[in-house]
Design an enzyme around this catalytic site. Sequence first.
Site: not given
Length: 302
Positions: A33, A81, A203
């Site tokens: 991310d 997405n 993440r």
Amino acid sequence: MREHLDAAVDAVYERLLRREIDGAPAHVAVIQDGNRRYARERGDDATDGYDDGAQTTERVLDWCAELGVEELTLYAFSTENFERPEEQQQHLFDLLEAKLTEFADADRVHEERVRIRAIGDTDRLPGRVRDAVEYAESRTAGYDGFALNIALAYGGRAELLDAAKGVADAVDRGDLDPADVDLDEIESRLHTSPVRDVDLIIRTGGDERTSNFLPWHANGSEAAVFFCTPYWPEFSKVDFLRAVRTYESREASWRRTRAKRALALVRALGTEVGEARRVLDRLKGTLPDPPEDVDAEGRSAD
């Protein structure tokens, strides 16, 4: 001067972290991310962030090989997405097509026997990306040195829903007995089968959520999770080592917890056995004598 000093500090910290790590998780899954935010803060186009992030991906592959990680899953393109601007989608598709082809042809991939697999609803992808997926998978089929999974058009809830629908349809057709529905049956119908359970999720980008990523393989195994603030293009080896240290600390904690539970169980069983013996001793005086051909334990003398 400042950059040189920062690099020196990172090098020292990296060596310290490396000494603290005894092994490595078998399967690491990464939510990459922050590519667009990284680009915006630098005054670049969002698509430039994806290009910089692709370089980080290659470095992570090196770090996994160095530590002995056996499987890496990258959340490259989620079902969400598809809601991004068309220009960004097309750039991502261009990048995925190029990188999949590049990896499939790389000497190191074949020398290290890296198996490349796409997981997700890949039928939703453009034909050129599907062709690149097929090329990479066919060129590395049968390799067992390292597993590289690319999550494309992937969504965890959609995956579980599709598996449940598949089971329901099979039962309705009479091809599957409801009594035979078990964990293995569900897992065999997942887009991600046969991915092993996840040990560590990383993440980047500052958000502390796992975004519907591999719920069956991560939540079921209670994977360790490491959240960090650097955007994916900024993710460093120090960050990676800190993530692995988090996994090891959690594993050590789990081992202590399991040991305490086992000790408590042994003590509980010991108490019950002791109590049973005391009851038996009290009853012995009230029981009749056994026949001559039966011993005190109730066994036949024959």
